[in-house]
Motif scaffolding. Sequence first.
Motif, PDB file in Angstrom:
ATOM      1  N   ALA A  51     -26.293 -34.974 -23.357  1.00 24.94           N
ATOM      2  CA  ALA A  51     -27.073 -34.224 -22.365  1.00 24.94           C
ATOM      3  C   ALA A  51     -27.597 -32.897 -22.900  1.00 24.94           C
ATOM      4  CB  ALA A  51     -26.275 -34.019 -21.082  1.00 24.94           C
ATOM      5  N   VAL A  52     -27.891 -32.826 -24.187  1.00 29.84           N
ATOM      6  CA  VAL A  52     -28.579 -31.645 -24.726  1.00 29.84           C
ATOM      7  C   VAL A  52     -29.987 -31.560 -24.130  1.00 29.84           C
ATOM      8  CG1 VAL A  52     -29.578 -30.644 -26.817  1.00 29.84           C
ATOM      9  CG2 VAL A  52     -27.237 -31.511 -26.841  1.00 29.84           C
ATOM     10  N   HIS A  53     -30.642 -32.707 -23.995  1.00 30.87           N
ATOM     11  CA  HIS A  53     -31.953 -32.764 -23.337  1.00 30.87           C
ATOM     12  C   HIS A  53     -31.750 -33.129 -21.874  1.00 30.87           C
ATOM     13  CE1 HIS A  53     -34.140 -33.467 -27.421  1.00 30.87           C
ATOM     14  NE2 HIS A  53     -34.025 -32.190 -27.120  1.00 30.87           N
ATOM     15  N   ALA A  54     -32.227 -32.265 -20.995  1.00 23.77           N
ATOM     16  CA  ALA A  54     -31.876 -32.316 -19.579  1.00 23.77           C
ATOM     17  C   ALA A  54     -32.260 -33.631 -18.906  1.00 23.77           C
ATOM     18  CB  ALA A  54     -32.547 -31.153 -18.853  1.00 23.77           C
ATOM     19  N   ARG A  55     -33.419 -34.164 -19.215  1.00 26.64           N
ATOM     20  CA  ARG A  55     -33.914 -35.332 -18.487  1.00 26.64           C
ATOM     21  C   ARG A  55     -33.280 -36.644 -18.937  1.00 26.64           C
ATOM     22  NH1 ARG A  55     -40.055 -34.886 -20.859  1.00 26.64           N
ATOM     23  NH2 ARG A  55     -39.665 -35.519 -23.010  1.00 26.64           N
ATOM     24  N   GLU A  56     -32.463 -36.598 -19.973  1.00 20.07           N
ATOM     25  CA  GLU A  56     -31.855 -37.812 -20.508  1.00 20.07           C
ATOM     26  C   GLU A  56     -30.529 -38.082 -19.789  1.00 20.07           C
ATOM     27  OE1 GLU A  56     -31.904 -37.143 -24.756  1.00 20.07           O
ATOM     28  OE2 GLU A  56     -34.072 -36.803 -24.732  1.00 20.07           O
ATOM     29  N   TRP A  57     -30.635 -38.388 -18.515  1.00 20.20           N
ATOM     30  CA  TRP A  57     -29.481 -38.470 -17.628  1.00 20.20           C
ATOM     31  C   TRP A  57     -28.442 -39.483 -18.083  1.00 20.20           C
ATOM     32  CZ3 TRP A  57     -31.635 -38.604 -11.896  1.00 20.20           C
ATOM     33  CH2 TRP A  57     -32.292 -37.387 -11.635  1.00 20.20           C
ATOM     34  N   VAL A  58     -28.878 -40.585 -18.663  1.00 16.32           N
ATOM     35  CA  VAL A  58     -27.943 -41.671 -18.959  1.00 16.32           C
ATOM     36  C   VAL A  58     -26.958 -41.324 -20.070  1.00 16.32           C
ATOM     37  CG1 VAL A  58     -29.273 -42.926 -20.718  1.00 16.32           C
ATOM     38  CG2 VAL A  58     -27.861 -44.206 -19.074  1.00 16.32           C
TER      39      VAL A  58
ATOM     40  N   LEU B  52     -16.968 -38.083 -38.238  1.00 14.75           N
ATOM     41  CA  LEU B  52     -18.115 -38.707 -37.578  1.00 14.75           C
ATOM     42  C   LEU B  52     -18.576 -37.820 -36.436  1.00 14.75           C
ATOM     43  CD1 LEU B  52     -19.995 -41.145 -36.850  1.00 14.75           C
ATOM     44  CD2 LEU B  52     -18.057 -42.113 -35.579  1.00 14.75           C
ATOM     45  N   SER B  53     -19.885 -37.611 -36.365  1.00 14.63           N
ATOM     46  CA  SER B  53     -20.477 -36.824 -35.285  1.00 14.63           C
ATOM     47  C   SER B  53     -21.685 -37.587 -34.747  1.00 14.63           C
ATOM     48  CB  SER B  53     -20.910 -35.441 -35.784  1.00 14.63           C
ATOM     49  OG  SER B  53     -21.632 -34.743 -34.785  1.00 14.63           O
ATOM     50  N   ILE B  54     -21.730 -37.751 -33.425  1.00 11.36           N
ATOM     51  CA  ILE B  54     -22.844 -38.454 -32.782  1.00 11.36           C
ATOM     52  C   ILE B  54     -23.367 -37.595 -31.647  1.00 11.36           C
ATOM     53  CG2 ILE B  54     -23.572 -40.498 -31.506  1.00 11.36           C
ATOM     54  CD1 ILE B  54     -21.383 -42.071 -32.902  1.00 11.36           C
ATOM     55  N   SER B  55     -24.666 -37.339 -31.665  1.00 13.39           N
ATOM     56  CA  SER B  55     -25.326 -36.650 -30.561  1.00 13.39           C
ATOM     57  C   SER B  55     -26.089 -37.686 -29.753  1.00 13.39           C
ATOM     58  CB  SER B  55     -26.276 -35.574 -31.087  1.00 13.39           C
ATOM     59  OG  SER B  55     -26.837 -34.831 -30.020  1.00 13.39           O
ATOM     60  N   LEU B  56     -25.724 -37.823 -28.475  1.00 12.60           N
ATOM     61  CA  LEU B  56     -26.305 -38.861 -27.622  1.00 12.60           C
ATOM     62  C   LEU B  56     -27.624 -38.405 -27.026  1.00 12.60           C
ATOM     63  CD1 LEU B  56     -23.058 -39.940 -25.740  1.00 12.60           C
ATOM     64  CD2 LEU B  56     -24.217 -41.195 -27.553  1.00 12.60           C
ATOM     65  N   HIS B  57     -28.632 -39.243 -27.196  1.00 15.17           N
ATOM     66  CA  HIS B  57     -29.957 -38.966 -26.634  1.00 15.17           C
ATOM     67  C   HIS B  57     -30.520 -40.245 -26.024  1.00 15.17           C
ATOM     68  CE1 HIS B  57     -30.679 -34.819 -28.132  1.00 15.17           C
ATOM     69  NE2 HIS B  57     -29.741 -35.168 -28.991  1.00 15.17           N
ATOM     70  N   SER B  58     -31.654 -40.103 -25.372  1.00 12.26           N
ATOM     71  CA  SER B  58     -32.326 -41.237 -24.753  1.00 12.26           C
ATOM     72  C   SER B  58     -33.830 -40.975 -24.848  1.00 12.26           C
ATOM     73  CB  SER B  58     -31.896 -41.337 -23.291  1.00 12.26           C
ATOM     74  OG  SER B  58     -32.638 -42.301 -22.595  1.00 12.26           O
ATOM     75  N   PHE B  59     -34.610 -41.934 -25.352  1.00 14.85           N
ATOM     76  CA  PHE B  59     -34.246 -43.332 -25.451  1.00 14.85           C
ATOM     77  C   PHE B  59     -34.910 -43.936 -26.677  1.00 14.85           C
ATOM     78  CE2 PHE B  59     -38.111 -42.798 -23.139  1.00 14.85           C
ATOM     79  CZ  PHE B  59     -38.927 -43.888 -23.410  1.00 14.85           C
ATOM     80  N   GLY B  60     -34.509 -45.190 -27.052  1.00 12.89           N
ATOM     81  CA  GLY B  60     -35.175 -45.833 -28.162  1.00 12.89           C
ATOM     82  C   GLY B  60     -34.343 -46.787 -28.990  1.00 12.89           C
TER      83      GLY B  60
END
Length: 420
Positions: free
Chosen positions: A179-186, A301-309
């Motif tokens: 949720a670093v990017h606000a609109r990426e709710w999932v 291991l580091s993973i930053s969760l984003h959406s979408f693609g």
Amino acid sequence: MIRLLALVFLLAVAIEARHEKYEGHHLYRIWGQSEQIGYLEAYLDLLSVTPAQRAESRKLEALVRLSPEERVEWLQYFDENQMGYKIISDNLAQILRAEESEVGRAKNLTNPNSTITWDTYYNTEAINKYIDEIGAKYPNLVTVINAGLSYEGRQIKYVRISTTRFENLRKPVIFIDSAVHAREWVTAPVALYLIQQLVEGADKELADRVDWIIIPMSNPDGYEYSINEDRMWRKTRSRSHEGADKCPGVDGNRNFDHHWGTRPGAADPCSIIYEGPSPFSEPEIRVIRDAVLSNLERTALSISLHSFGNMFLYAWGNNGSLPSNALYLNLAGVQMATAIDKLKLDKARNYTVGNAAKVLYYTSGTSRDWTRAVGIPLTYTMELPGYDYGFLVPPKYIEQIVTESWAGFVAGARFVLSRR
């Protein structure tokens, strides 16, 4: 009865008003060369980019939003630069109203016996409440860290999950933010589901053999603004930079100190990828930085969760060169992607794994590149599925996405353990 009807009317008016700024905004599918799409990122709202190897045109494809004022100018630009385009929708506001209606119905079905279920979205208050409840219920396994305040004063929390209270220095650490990017709710439900599975799931191996740091809500101000005011909001809500009165907020995933300030388009406060006045200018991004550095030596291991693609992207995004451990990064990424693809919906794309600049285009100041630069061997941007909905993933898909993503995390953790 009259009061109830008045309340319903006022609510309908509020919903209509919240989305009216996108009335008549068109969504276009455009395609062109990597450098063309990368250039547009600073000036248009690119909602997604499809890697070239998956696009029928063999070029990058992007979904872009054009306001009525922008449309004539940019369609002419596409023609002049021999870029293809096709209209997908002629009214974004209508899509947003439909999403809000579905999210509202889903909230009515929420299980009253649990603060979090996997059939709807929750605000920051509910997310923080769940984090606190997990910490109180499992004090020997979960430590809740009140890491700091957002620009607008909201508490940012993260959890440390460890059977040995982070005191066994031989155990690897895995770091996840979302949720670093606000609109990426999932992205937030995926992080919350990861916490639940590690703490309450049947398989206790990963909680026992790995220490975890998970930040479910990295940008609470932007997220709340996206819920209540502007569904398409991406950035933070800070006003500490020049030009903030007109254009508040910073793109958190351009605010990390790795080749920060090297892309002219990201220096414009009104750009959707505005990098901020300085590296780590955003208190929300400093929380991520400090959490990473707190156990850097052990983090594998580091993973930053984003959406979408549907992508696992790795360094270096700023110039397309590869880290010294690129084969290792690719192998681990493929194993995570394969685990997810086994569970994906038939209509979903397979995950793409690759260098961010080569799969898409150049980026700077990202968490993926910064975490790799400070010494974490495996670092990724993980782009979750959007199906046909982009950022506006209907609640009915949340359970599918969190479940398949969990399989990817399991594969990543086991890859880390197999190399020790």
